[in-house]
Every structure is written in C-alpha cells, then in structure tokens.
Design a protein around this motif. Structure first.
Motif, PDB file in Angstrom:
ATOM      1  N   ASN A  21       0.828  -1.206   0.000  1.00 27.56           N
ATOM      2  CA  ASN A  21       0.000   0.000   0.000  1.00 27.56           C
ATOM      3  C   ASN A  21       0.863   1.258   0.000  1.00 27.56           C
ATOM      4  O   ASN A  21       0.581   2.225  -0.705  1.00 27.56           O
ATOM      5  CB  ASN A  21      -0.873   0.076   1.267  1.00 27.56           C
ATOM      6  N   GLU A  24       2.611   1.800  -3.315  1.00 26.32           N
ATOM      7  CA  GLU A  24       1.603   2.221  -4.297  1.00 26.32           C
ATOM      8  C   GLU A  24       1.229   3.691  -4.068  1.00 26.32           C
ATOM      9  O   GLU A  24       1.116   4.481  -5.005  1.00 26.32           O
ATOM     10  CB  GLU A  24       0.374   1.323  -4.126  1.00 26.32           C
ATOM     11  N   LEU A  28       1.764   6.727  -6.715  1.00 27.92           N
ATOM     12  CA  LEU A  28       0.638   7.548  -7.183  1.00 27.92           C
ATOM     13  C   LEU A  28       0.871   9.014  -6.863  1.00 27.92           C
ATOM     14  O   LEU A  28       0.574   9.894  -7.665  1.00 27.92           O
ATOM     15  CB  LEU A  28      -0.669   7.061  -6.536  1.00 27.92           C
ATOM     16  N   ASN A  51     -10.418   9.259 -10.750  1.00 27.04           N
ATOM     17  CA  ASN A  51     -10.074   7.884 -10.383  1.00 27.04           C
ATOM     18  C   ASN A  51      -8.686   7.803  -9.765  1.00 27.04           C
ATOM     19  O   ASN A  51      -8.462   7.033  -8.833  1.00 27.04           O
ATOM     20  CB  ASN A  51     -10.161   6.963 -11.604  1.00 27.04           C
ATOM     21  N   LEU A  52      -7.748   8.612 -10.270  1.00 28.70           N
ATOM     22  CA  LEU A  52      -6.404   8.609  -9.698  1.00 28.70           C
ATOM     23  C   LEU A  52      -6.450   9.096  -8.244  1.00 28.70           C
ATOM     24  O   LEU A  52      -5.861   8.488  -7.355  1.00 28.70           O
ATOM     25  CB  LEU A  52      -5.448   9.495 -10.509  1.00 28.70           C
ATOM     26  N   ASN A  54      -8.922   8.939  -6.201  1.00 26.33           N
ATOM     27  CA  ASN A  54      -9.563   7.901  -5.386  1.00 26.33           C
ATOM     28  C   ASN A  54      -8.581   6.786  -5.055  1.00 26.33           C
ATOM     29  O   ASN A  54      -8.555   6.286  -3.929  1.00 26.33           O
ATOM     30  CB  ASN A  54     -10.791   7.328  -6.100  1.00 26.33           C
ATOM     31  N   ASP A  55      -7.748   6.398  -6.034  1.00 29.42           N
ATOM     32  CA  ASP A  55      -6.736   5.361  -5.792  1.00 29.42           C
ATOM     33  C   ASP A  55      -5.756   5.800  -4.713  1.00 29.42           C
ATOM     34  O   ASP A  55      -5.382   5.028  -3.836  1.00 29.42           O
ATOM     35  CB  ASP A  55      -5.927   5.072  -7.078  1.00 29.42           C
ATOM     36  N   ILE A  56      -5.324   7.065  -4.810  1.00 28.70           N
ATOM     37  CA  ILE A  56      -4.351   7.574  -3.838  1.00 28.70           C
ATOM     38  C   ILE A  56      -4.934   7.527  -2.426  1.00 28.70           C
ATOM     39  O   ILE A  56      -4.296   7.043  -1.486  1.00 28.70           O
ATOM     40  CB  ILE A  56      -3.942   9.024  -4.200  1.00 28.70           C
ATOM     41  N   ASP A  58      -7.390   5.720  -1.305  1.00 34.63           N
ATOM     42  CA  ASP A  58      -7.593   4.328  -0.862  1.00 34.63           C
ATOM     43  C   ASP A  58      -6.286   3.707  -0.383  1.00 34.63           C
ATOM     44  O   ASP A  58      -6.244   3.067   0.661  1.00 34.63           O
ATOM     45  CB  ASP A  58      -8.160   3.470  -2.005  1.00 34.63           C
ATOM     46  N   GLN A  59      -5.220   3.899  -1.155  1.00 33.82           N
ATOM     47  CA  GLN A  59      -3.927   3.315  -0.777  1.00 33.82           C
ATOM     48  C   GLN A  59      -3.454   3.894   0.552  1.00 33.82           C
ATOM     49  O   GLN A  59      -2.949   3.182   1.414  1.00 33.82           O
ATOM     50  CB  GLN A  59      -2.858   3.595  -1.851  1.00 33.82           C
ATOM     51  N   ASP A  91     -10.519  14.214  -0.411  1.00 36.15           N
ATOM     52  CA  ASP A  91     -11.099  13.343  -1.437  1.00 36.15           C
ATOM     53  C   ASP A  91     -12.555  13.718  -1.714  1.00 36.15           C
ATOM     54  O   ASP A  91     -12.980  13.835  -2.862  1.00 36.15           O
ATOM     55  CB  ASP A  91     -10.997  11.896  -0.952  1.00 36.15           C
TER      56      ASP A  91
END
Length: 191
Positions: A21, A24, A28, A51-52, A54-56, A58-59, A91
C-alpha cells in the motif's frame, strides 16, 4: 508532506501487504503533478483524474489502517485518527467538485447527483471542522491560510450557489476550475 514521511518511517515495521500500500501510495503521489498538468492541458477527462485521486486516498487509508495494527503508537494513532479523515475530506471535496463540473457541462446537477453533491460537500466541511483542530499546529496554520485564500473563497462562492440548486455560478468556469485545483492541492499538501 508529513504524512508521507511518517508512513515511510513506519513501513520498516510493517508486513508486506501494508508496504505494498505504501509503495503504491508513493508511486501515485509521484504521478500527481504529471496528471495535474495533463488535466490542465485538457488531455485527461475529469473522470480519469478523479479515479487517480480515489486510488491515492484508498492506498493511503489502507496503509494507515494496516499500520495501526502493527505499530499502535502515537504516530500511527495520529495518522489513522487525524490524517486519514483529513485525506478523506480532501477526497470528498475533489469528488463533489468533479461531479458538479461534469454535470454543469450538461446544464446542471440531476436530482440524484444533487443529493450526492450536498452530502459530499457537507461531509468534507464537517470532517475538516472536526479534524483540523486535532492536527499539528503546522497543519492548523496551513488550513487557516487556505481558508483566507482567494481560491477557497471562490470555491465557497460556487458551492453556495450549487447548494441552492442553482446553476448561475458567480465566477467564470476557468476561475472555478483553477480555484478547485488550488484548494484540492492545498488540502492534500498540508498533510
């Protein structure tokens, strides 16, 4: 910011799943400036950048939560209890803004999106108000500076109109997009 360095220090104690995590998240975060430049240049749609982000988030949140189980010390408690909610508020601000921007192109927020927008805007302000006072003095000072900035005041002026279910935003779309990008960056960087 501090959050990233705190995560890196703690990663030495963490198992592989959590380190994944963290790696990642760092990857990101390093992609963000390039992504912002592409969004500004109109090469990337709102959705892809959304989406990017959101990924950041989440990680980061998964990494912070994972660490809390292995290093239950004050720093981790701070990461989980204060930094994660503040990142979540950044976010939510980005999500609500992306939703409003996408819908306004089509003539206004749909009823369903309007209630989502209201909820997201309400939540991010609530989380900021609850968690900034628990943050470090440095974070609090940066937040005070942000809330006095032209970008913040511009974004708030747009939110006020949209929350009344109106579409006649008080500034140009370019000014609004610029203000939203600046606020988004400031909220993420202050951590």
């Amino acid at each position: 910011g501090q959050a990233t360095s705190a995560l890196s220090e703690l990663s030495a104690l963490a198992p592989e799943s959590v380190n994944k995590n963290i790696r990642e998240f760092n990857t990101l975060m390093n992609e963000l400036p390039a992504m912002r430049a592409r969004v500004d240049g109109g090469q990337v749609g709102v959705l892809e950048s959304f989406n990017l982000y959101n990924d950041i988030i989440d990680q980061f949140i998964n990494g912070a939560k994972g660490l809390a189980q292995f290093a239950p010390d004050a720093e981790t408690a701070y990461l989980q209890g204060v930094v994660a909610p503040l990142l979540e508020s950044a976010d939510l601000m980005q999500r609500s803004d992306a939703l409003a921007a996408a819908d306004l192109v089509g003539g206004g927020l749909t009823d369903a999106d309007f209630s989502v927008y209201q909820g997201q805007v309400g939540s991010y302000h609530l989380q900021l108000n609850q968690n900034v006072p628990l943050a470090t003095p440095e974070v609090q000072a940066q937040f005070r500076k942000l809330t006095g900035s032209p970008a913040w005041l511009r974004l708030m002026s747009v939110e006020e109109v949209l929350l009344r279910a109106e579409t006649n935003i008080p500034i140009s779309e370019d000014l609004w997009r610029g203000a939203a990008a600046d606020v988004s960056k400031a909220l993420t960087v202050m951590l």
